[in-house]
Design an enzyme around this catalytic site. Sequence first.
Site, PDB file in Angstrom:
ATOM      1  N   HIS A 243       0.871  -1.250   0.153  1.00  0.00           N
ATOM      2  CA  HIS A 243      -0.024  -0.313  -0.053  1.00  0.00           C
ATOM      3  C   HIS A 243       0.854   1.188   0.072  1.00  0.00           C
ATOM      4  O   HIS A 243       1.963   1.295   0.573  1.00  0.00           O
ATOM      5  CB  HIS A 243      -0.970   0.057   1.136  1.00  0.00           C
ATOM      6  CG  HIS A 243      -1.852   0.878   1.116  1.00  0.00           C
ATOM      7  ND1 HIS A 243      -1.789   2.369   1.310  1.00  0.00           N
ATOM      8  CD2 HIS A 243      -3.436   0.586   0.764  1.00  0.00           C
ATOM      9  CE1 HIS A 243      -3.146   3.027   1.065  1.00  0.00           C
ATOM     10  NE2 HIS A 243      -4.081   1.823   1.095  1.00  0.00           N
TER      11      HIS A 243
ATOM     12  N   ASP B 270      -8.261  -5.308  -0.075  1.00  0.00           N
ATOM     13  CA  ASP B 270      -8.487  -5.940  -1.210  1.00  0.00           C
ATOM     14  C   ASP B 270      -8.022  -7.434  -1.199  1.00  0.00           C
ATOM     15  O   ASP B 270      -8.975  -8.210  -1.860  1.00  0.00           O
ATOM     16  CB  ASP B 270      -7.936  -5.347  -2.405  1.00  0.00           C
ATOM     17  CG  ASP B 270      -8.254  -4.032  -2.623  1.00  0.00           C
ATOM     18  OD1 ASP B 270      -9.617  -3.686  -2.355  1.00  0.00           O
ATOM     19  OD2 ASP B 270      -7.560  -2.886  -2.876  1.00  0.00           O
TER      20      ASP B 270
HETATM   21  N1  ACO Z   1       4.412  -7.585  -5.014  1.00  0.00           N
HETATM   22  C1  ACO Z   1       5.683  -7.536  -5.029  1.00  0.00           C
HETATM   23  N2  ACO Z   1       6.317  -6.576  -4.686  1.00  0.00           N
HETATM   24  C2  ACO Z   1       5.819  -5.477  -4.423  1.00  0.00           C
HETATM   25  C3  ACO Z   1       4.590  -5.394  -4.337  1.00  0.00           C
HETATM   26  C4  ACO Z   1       3.768  -6.352  -4.590  1.00  0.00           C
HETATM   27  N3  ACO Z   1       2.174  -6.412  -4.481  1.00  0.00           N
HETATM   28  N4  ACO Z   1       4.204  -3.831  -3.807  1.00  0.00           N
HETATM   29  C5  ACO Z   1       5.276  -3.260  -4.030  1.00  0.00           C
HETATM   30  N5  ACO Z   1       6.457  -4.222  -4.303  1.00  0.00           N
HETATM   31  C6  ACO Z   1       7.850  -3.755  -4.470  1.00  0.00           C
HETATM   32  C7  ACO Z   1       8.013  -3.035  -5.478  1.00  0.00           C
HETATM   33  O1  ACO Z   1       8.648  -3.946  -6.499  1.00  0.00           O
HETATM   34  C8  ACO Z   1       9.166  -1.925  -4.942  1.00  0.00           C
HETATM   35  O2  ACO Z   1      10.404  -2.690  -5.097  1.00  0.00           O
HETATM   36  P1  ACO Z   1      11.898  -1.919  -5.447  1.00  0.00           P
HETATM   37  O3  ACO Z   1      11.936  -1.091  -4.170  1.00  0.00           O
HETATM   38  O4  ACO Z   1      12.634  -3.169  -5.268  1.00  0.00           O
HETATM   39  O5  ACO Z   1      11.673  -1.421  -6.622  1.00  0.00           O
HETATM   40  C9  ACO Z   1       8.775  -1.870  -3.837  1.00  0.00           C
HETATM   41  O6  ACO Z   1       8.069  -2.915  -3.118  1.00  0.00           O
HETATM   42  C10 ACO Z   1       7.943  -0.489  -3.248  1.00  0.00           C
HETATM   43  O7  ACO Z   1       6.850  -0.458  -4.448  1.00  0.00           O
HETATM   44  P2  ACO Z   1       6.356   0.988  -5.051  1.00  0.00           P
HETATM   45  O8  ACO Z   1       5.534   0.315  -6.268  1.00  0.00           O
HETATM   46  O9  ACO Z   1       7.286   1.710  -5.034  1.00  0.00           O
HETATM   47  O10 ACO Z   1       5.189   1.073  -3.989  1.00  0.00           O
HETATM   48  P3  ACO Z   1       3.979   2.146  -4.045  1.00  0.00           P
HETATM   49  O11 ACO Z   1       3.543   2.904  -2.838  1.00  0.00           O
HETATM   50  O12 ACO Z   1       4.186   3.082  -5.310  1.00  0.00           O
HETATM   51  O13 ACO Z   1       2.958   0.991  -4.556  1.00  0.00           O
HETATM   52  C11 ACO Z   1       1.000  -0.311  -4.643  1.00  0.00           C
HETATM   53  C12 ACO Z   1       1.597   0.929  -3.702  1.00  0.00           C
HETATM   54  C13 ACO Z   1       0.673   0.274  -6.088  1.00  0.00           C
HETATM   55  C14 ACO Z   1      -0.374  -0.594  -4.048  1.00  0.00           C
HETATM   56  C15 ACO Z   1       1.890  -1.460  -4.884  1.00  0.00           C
HETATM   57  O14 ACO Z   1       2.025  -2.321  -3.588  1.00  0.00           O
HETATM   58  C16 ACO Z   1       1.213  -2.619  -5.581  1.00  0.00           C
HETATM   59  O15 ACO Z   1       1.372  -2.521  -6.870  1.00  0.00           O
HETATM   60  N6  ACO Z   1       0.327  -3.587  -5.091  1.00  0.00           N
HETATM   61  C17 ACO Z   1      -0.340  -4.780  -5.754  1.00  0.00           C
HETATM   62  C18 ACO Z   1      -1.937  -4.080  -6.102  1.00  0.00           C
HETATM   63  C19 ACO Z   1      -2.863  -3.601  -5.211  1.00  0.00           C
HETATM   64  O16 ACO Z   1      -2.719  -4.732  -4.127  1.00  0.00           O
HETATM   65  N7  ACO Z   1      -3.232  -2.591  -5.064  1.00  0.00           N
HETATM   66  C20 ACO Z   1      -4.322  -2.305  -4.253  1.00  0.00           C
HETATM   67  C21 ACO Z   1      -4.073  -0.986  -3.171  1.00  0.00           C
HETATM   68  S1  ACO Z   1      -4.924  -0.756  -1.835  1.00  0.00           S
HETATM   69  C22 ACO Z   1      -6.268   0.285  -2.680  1.00  0.00           C
HETATM   70  O17 ACO Z   1      -6.138   0.868  -3.600  1.00  0.00           O
HETATM   71  C23 ACO Z   1      -7.523   0.120  -2.074  1.00  0.00           C
END
Ligand code: ACO
Length: 430
Positions: A304, A361
């Site tokens: 998140h 979710d």
């Molecule tokens: N699986 C694997 N790795 C992940 C995940 C995941 N679900 N989420 C984040 N990471 C990793 C990224 O690859 C990144 O790694 P790095 O630092 O080595 O490059 C690090 O964790 C940080 O990720 P970011 O994308 O920079 O974090 P951000 O805060 O932008 O992303 C997000 C948040 C978009 C929710 C992300 O965690 C994601 O894509 N999750 C899956 C989709 C999801 O469940 N969305 C629902 C969100 S809740 C809502 O909207 C109600």
Amino acid sequence: MENVATLIFDGKEYTLPVVVGTEGEKAIDISTLRSQTGLITLDSGYANTGSCTSEITFMDGEKGILRYRGIPIEQLAEQSSFVEVVYLLIDGFLPNKEQLNRFSRLLNDHSLVHEDMHGFFQHFPRDSHPMGILSAMVTALKGFYPYLEGIEEEINITVARLISKVRTMAAMAYKISRGHRIVYPRHDLRYSANFLNMMFDSPVRPYVIDPDIVRALDVFWILHADHEQNCSTSTVRMVGSGRVNLYAAISAGIAALWGSLHGGANQAVIEMLVDIHKDGGDVHKVVARAKDKNDTFRLMGFGHRVYKTYDPRAIIMKQMCYTLLNKLKRTDPLLDIAMKLEEIALNDEYFIKKNLYPNVDFYSGIVLRAIGFPTNMFPVLFAIGRLPGWIAQWKESIEDTSWKLARPRQIYIGPEQIDYIPIDQRKSSH
Ligand code: ACO
């Protein structure tokens, strides 16, 4: 000096005020930065940018706190109803009995959708995603109900129309996508029960209302009702800042919510679990993929932008998930896979280091599936839940006298000035 930040640039010192919120969170007010220094700030994804001050929702991602108008989400999920939360978010206080009854009557009075709109619904291709249908139909509402806007009473009616009709339209979109007869809203049913009935009642199998399922849906909607300046809410505020009508701003919010990184995540979670199941159920394989830098795959339902600990809504939803599946005596192979996935990820160094916890979710998809909703309706259910938050934030923004047209800046990194080349003098390939 207190509550002032100092910036040194090009050997000159500038002071910028620091704004402090009620919970002690601090922001540097950079509204004079460009006029003082010629600089702008660069913040991809607005991860460190506050776009407004707000009295609606407080969340602390480090501590896992979420409150609407000061009230903890746990108390609302336990004791309140969705309609009461709608009132709380939009009007700013908990209604008394009389106010709540009046509001419920208003929602009942505005639950029908103009008969002329039914034709629109019928002509969407059968495979249309219900989020696309909903977004289009919400904008279209403006054409059917054009006269009430601006003055307070008119805003109240528009709000009641949206809260009530979006629910009816969501159920209509579903029924039509199945080729089934539309079920009309009933005055004797409350908000969530009414929706379930419109979704699942049919002439061959009358829908039997189960209070536990009604409660599960109500809680799901309470948990989703607002989440401060997330992607779709910021969209509503941004679109609304151009002074479009409320229907258009909400329609934009629905479109923003559709994406799999945002409101589409609950659908994406189930699709991921189905894929794992079809592939033999090897959870370790997908965890390895999620960790692989060269693979774009992510574990849906994990991580998140703001929560760096357990999402407080996920804790409530997880409990709800177990209670409901127990009560419905439903075993679901996807739930077994989800639980394995959760256990592995929570103990894996990669997920621990990056603070990646299951989000709301992750569990809500399983609850919605257990109730019987088709997967493509999940984001629509999220949209119905988020609607009061969008409206409350839109209302707050248009009532804020300091609110400006939203217009971020950029740092241009394209080519410097080059001359136009007439078409017959251009090289065949670039
Ligand atoms: N699986 C694997 N790795 C992940 C995940 C995941 N679900 N989420 C984040 N990471 C990793 C990224 O690859 C990144 O790694 P790095 O630092 O080595 O490059 C690090 O964790 C940080 O990720 P970011 O994308 O920079 O974090 P951000 O805060 O932008 O992303 C997000 C948040 C978009 C929710 C992300 O965690 C994601 O894509 N999750 C899956 C989709 C999801 O469940 N969305 C629902 C969100 S809740 C809502 O909207 C109600």
